[in-house]
Design a protein around this motif. Structure first.
Motif, PDB file in Angstrom:
ATOM      1  N   GLU A 130     106.282  93.826  45.446  1.00 50.53           N
ATOM      2  CA  GLU A 130     106.562  94.011  44.032  1.00 50.53           C
ATOM      3  C   GLU A 130     106.207  95.432  43.663  1.00 50.53           C
ATOM      4  O   GLU A 130     105.138  95.934  44.039  1.00 50.53           O
ATOM      5  N   ILE A 131     107.098  96.069  42.933  1.00 48.71           N
ATOM      6  CA  ILE A 131     106.883  97.443  42.483  1.00 48.71           C
ATOM      7  C   ILE A 131     106.786  97.395  40.968  1.00 48.71           C
ATOM      8  O   ILE A 131     107.718  96.931  40.306  1.00 48.71           O
ATOM      9  N   GLU A 132     105.655  97.833  40.438  1.00 50.41           N
ATOM     10  CA  GLU A 132     105.414  97.688  39.003  1.00 50.41           C
ATOM     11  C   GLU A 132     104.958  98.992  38.355  1.00 50.41           C
ATOM     12  O   GLU A 132     104.151  99.727  38.927  1.00 50.41           O
ATOM     13  N   THR A 133     105.474  99.214  37.163  1.00 48.96           N
ATOM     14  CA  THR A 133     105.097 100.392  36.378  1.00 48.96           C
ATOM     15  C   THR A 133     104.411 100.012  35.069  1.00 48.96           C
ATOM     16  O   THR A 133     104.046 100.887  34.299  1.00 48.96           O
ATOM     17  N   ASP A 134     104.226  98.716  34.826  1.00 49.00           N
ATOM     18  CA  ASP A 134     103.632  98.244  33.576  1.00 49.00           C
ATOM     19  C   ASP A 134     102.484  97.285  33.886  1.00 49.00           C
ATOM     20  O   ASP A 134     102.666  96.308  34.635  1.00 49.00           O
ATOM     21  N   LYS A 135     101.320  97.557  33.344  1.00 52.96           N
ATOM     22  CA  LYS A 135     100.115  96.770  33.639  1.00 52.96           C
ATOM     23  C   LYS A 135     100.267  95.298  33.245  1.00 52.96           C
ATOM     24  O   LYS A 135      99.972  94.401  34.040  1.00 52.96           O
ATOM     25  N   ARG A 136     100.728  95.040  32.038  1.00 50.48           N
ATOM     26  CA  ARG A 136     100.842  93.659  31.555  1.00 50.48           C
ATOM     27  C   ARG A 136     101.828  92.854  32.405  1.00 50.48           C
ATOM     28  O   ARG A 136     101.559  91.715  32.796  1.00 50.48           O
TER      29      ARG A 136
ATOM     30  N   LYS B 223     103.100  88.922  36.800  1.00 52.12           N
ATOM     31  CA  LYS B 223     103.772  88.716  38.084  1.00 52.12           C
ATOM     32  C   LYS B 223     102.781  88.269  39.148  1.00 52.12           C
ATOM     33  O   LYS B 223     103.081  87.399  39.958  1.00 52.12           O
ATOM     34  N   MET B 224     101.579  88.851  39.167  1.00 54.46           N
ATOM     35  CA  MET B 224     100.567  88.450  40.141  1.00 54.46           C
ATOM     36  C   MET B 224     100.220  86.977  39.995  1.00 54.46           C
ATOM     37  O   MET B 224     100.145  86.251  40.985  1.00 54.46           O
ATOM     38  N   ASN B 225     100.014  86.551  38.760  1.00 55.61           N
ATOM     39  CA  ASN B 225      99.688  85.146  38.516  1.00 55.61           C
ATOM     40  C   ASN B 225     100.841  84.225  38.924  1.00 55.61           C
ATOM     41  O   ASN B 225     100.618  83.179  39.530  1.00 55.61           O
ATOM     42  N   LYS B 226     102.050  84.623  38.615  1.00 55.50           N
ATOM     43  CA  LYS B 226     103.239  83.831  38.949  1.00 55.50           C
ATOM     44  C   LYS B 226     103.366  83.672  40.467  1.00 55.50           C
ATOM     45  O   LYS B 226     103.597  82.575  40.970  1.00 55.50           O
TER      46      LYS B 226
ATOM     47  N   ASN C 271     106.119  79.165  60.552  1.00 59.65           N
ATOM     48  CA  ASN C 271     105.388  79.930  61.576  1.00 59.65           C
ATOM     49  C   ASN C 271     105.253  81.415  61.246  1.00 59.65           C
ATOM     50  O   ASN C 271     105.127  82.235  62.154  1.00 59.65           O
ATOM     51  N   ARG C 272     105.305  81.759  59.986  1.00 62.65           N
ATOM     52  CA  ARG C 272     105.134  83.158  59.584  1.00 62.65           C
ATOM     53  C   ARG C 272     104.009  83.266  58.556  1.00 62.65           C
ATOM     54  O   ARG C 272     103.878  82.423  57.687  1.00 62.65           O
ATOM     55  N   LYS C 273     103.260  84.320  58.667  1.00 64.44           N
ATOM     56  CA  LYS C 273     102.226  84.655  57.691  1.00 64.44           C
ATOM     57  C   LYS C 273     102.925  85.319  56.500  1.00 64.44           C
ATOM     58  O   LYS C 273     103.888  86.055  56.667  1.00 64.44           O
ATOM     59  N   ILE C 274     102.428  85.068  55.297  1.00 66.41           N
ATOM     60  CA  ILE C 274     102.983  85.708  54.108  1.00 66.41           C
ATOM     61  C   ILE C 274     101.983  86.742  53.607  1.00 66.41           C
ATOM     62  O   ILE C 274     100.797  86.458  53.450  1.00 66.41           O
ATOM     63  N   LYS C 275     102.485  87.945  53.373  1.00 69.49           N
ATOM     64  CA  LYS C 275     101.674  89.034  52.842  1.00 69.49           C
ATOM     65  C   LYS C 275     102.337  89.464  51.528  1.00 69.49           C
ATOM     66  O   LYS C 275     103.550  89.632  51.477  1.00 69.49           O
ATOM     67  N   VAL C 276     101.539  89.641  50.493  1.00 67.93           N
ATOM     68  CA  VAL C 276     102.053  90.104  49.201  1.00 67.93           C
ATOM     69  C   VAL C 276     101.491  91.497  48.937  1.00 67.93           C
ATOM     70  O   VAL C 276     100.282  91.702  48.986  1.00 67.93           O
ATOM     71  N   ILE C 277     102.403  92.431  48.662  1.00 67.72           N
ATOM     72  CA  ILE C 277     102.013  93.813  48.387  1.00 67.72           C
ATOM     73  C   ILE C 277     102.508  94.208  47.005  1.00 67.72           C
ATOM     74  O   ILE C 277     103.664  93.958  46.666  1.00 67.72           O
ATOM     75  N   PHE C 278     101.634  94.828  46.234  1.00 65.68           N
ATOM     76  CA  PHE C 278     102.014  95.404  44.950  1.00 65.68           C
ATOM     77  C   PHE C 278     101.924  96.915  45.053  1.00 65.68           C
ATOM     78  O   PHE C 278     100.915  97.450  45.517  1.00 65.68           O
ATOM     79  N   CYS C 279     102.989  97.597  44.646  1.00 68.85           N
ATOM     80  CA  CYS C 279     103.001  99.049  44.525  1.00 68.85           C
ATOM     81  C   CYS C 279     102.918  99.357  43.041  1.00 68.85           C
ATOM     82  O   CYS C 279     103.781  98.920  42.268  1.00 68.85           O
ATOM     83  N   LEU C 280     101.895 100.068  42.641  1.00 68.44           N
ATOM     84  CA  LEU C 280     101.622 100.304  41.224  1.00 68.44           C
ATOM     85  C   LEU C 280     101.781 101.771  40.850  1.00 68.44           C
ATOM     86  O   LEU C 280     101.436 102.651  41.638  1.00 68.44           O
TER      87      LEU C 280
ATOM     88  N   GLU D 272      91.720  96.290  36.099  1.00 68.65           N
ATOM     89  CA  GLU D 272      91.905  94.844  35.936  1.00 68.65           C
ATOM     90  C   GLU D 272      92.904  94.290  36.955  1.00 68.65           C
ATOM     91  O   GLU D 272      92.693  93.223  37.524  1.00 68.65           O
ATOM     92  N   VAL D 273      93.966  95.027  37.208  1.00 71.38           N
ATOM     93  CA  VAL D 273      94.980  94.608  38.178  1.00 71.38           C
ATOM     94  C   VAL D 273      94.387  94.604  39.587  1.00 71.38           C
ATOM     95  O   VAL D 273      94.604  93.662  40.359  1.00 71.38           O
TER      96      VAL D 273
END
Length: 172
Positions: free
Chosen positions: A100-106, A111-114, A130-139, A145-146
Motif C-alpha cells: 500500500e502506498i499512502e500519502t495521507d495519515k488518516r 487502510k491498516m485496520n481494514k 503455502n505462502r507467507k503474507i507480508k504487508v508493506i506500507f510506503c508512506l 501514530e501510523v
C-alpha cells in the motif's frame, strides 16, 4: 531540443506554477504540477495517482521487484471482495507481498485496520496456499501514530525521505 533541455524548462514551469498556486490553491494547477513532476521523474502515472504516489510505486518496485518472480495488478486477485484493493501485489513461490502506498495519515490508519481485519480472509484465498503474507506500507511521511500501529500489526514500513524510500520497520 534535447530531453535534458525540456526537463529543465519543465522544472522552471513547476517552480513558477507552485508560486502562482500558493495564492490560488487551484486543483487544476495542482494536478498539472503533479503531472509535470511525474514527467520529470520519468515515473509512470497509474490512473489518478499523485506525484508522490507514482514516485513511491516506482521505487518500491525497484527495491522488491527483482526479488520476486511475479507482479500482479491487484484488481485481478479480487481483494475487493475482502473490502480493499492493494496498490501492488508481488507473488513468489514462498510469499505474497501486499503493498500500500499512502500519502495521507488518516487514510493510512483506516487502510491498516481494514487489512489487518481482512488477513484471515486473505489466507483463505487459493493464491495464498503455502505462502507467507507480508504487508508493506510506503508512506509519504513518518507519522508516529501510523508507525506504532504498523508495529502492532507486524506490517513493514518504508518512508519517503529526500526522494528515497527508507526502511523504517523490517522483520526479515
Amino acid at each position: 531540443m534535447q530531453k535534458s533541455e525540456v526537463v529543465e524548462k519543465i522544472k522552471k514551469m513547476v517552480e513558477d506554477l507552485t508560486i502562482i498556486n500558493k495564492d490560488l490553491n487551484d486543483k487544476a494547477i495542482e494536478s498539472a504540477i503533479n503531472n509535470l513532476k511525474i514527467f520529470i521523474s520519468s515515473g509512470k502515472k497509474i490512473g489518478r495517482e499523485e506525484y508522490y504516489h507514482s514516485l513511491m510505486r516506482e521505487m518500491i518496485l525497484n527495491i522488491l521487484g527483482n526479488k520476486l518472480g511475479c507482479y500482479v495488478e491487484s484488481k485481478s486477485l479480487n481483494f475487493v471482495k475482502l473490502g480493499f484493493r492493494p496498490d501492488i501485489v508481488l507473488i513468489s513461490e514462498k510469499e505474497i507481498i501486499i503493498i500500500e502506498i499512502e500519502t495521507d495519515k488518516r487514510r493510512t490508519l483506516k487502510k491498516m485496520n481494514k487489512i489487518y481485519k481482512s488477513l484471515e480472509n486473505i489466507y483463505s484465498l487459493p493464491i495464498t496456499t503455502n505462502r507467507k503474507i507480508k504487508v508493506i506500507f510506503c508512506l509519504a511521511e513518518e507519522w508516529k501514530e501510523v508507525i506504532n500501529i504498523a508495529k502492532k500489526y507486524n506490517f513493514f514500513v518504508y518512508v519517503l525521505e529526500n526522494n528515497k524510500l527508507k526502511k523504517v520497520i523490517d522483520y526479515d
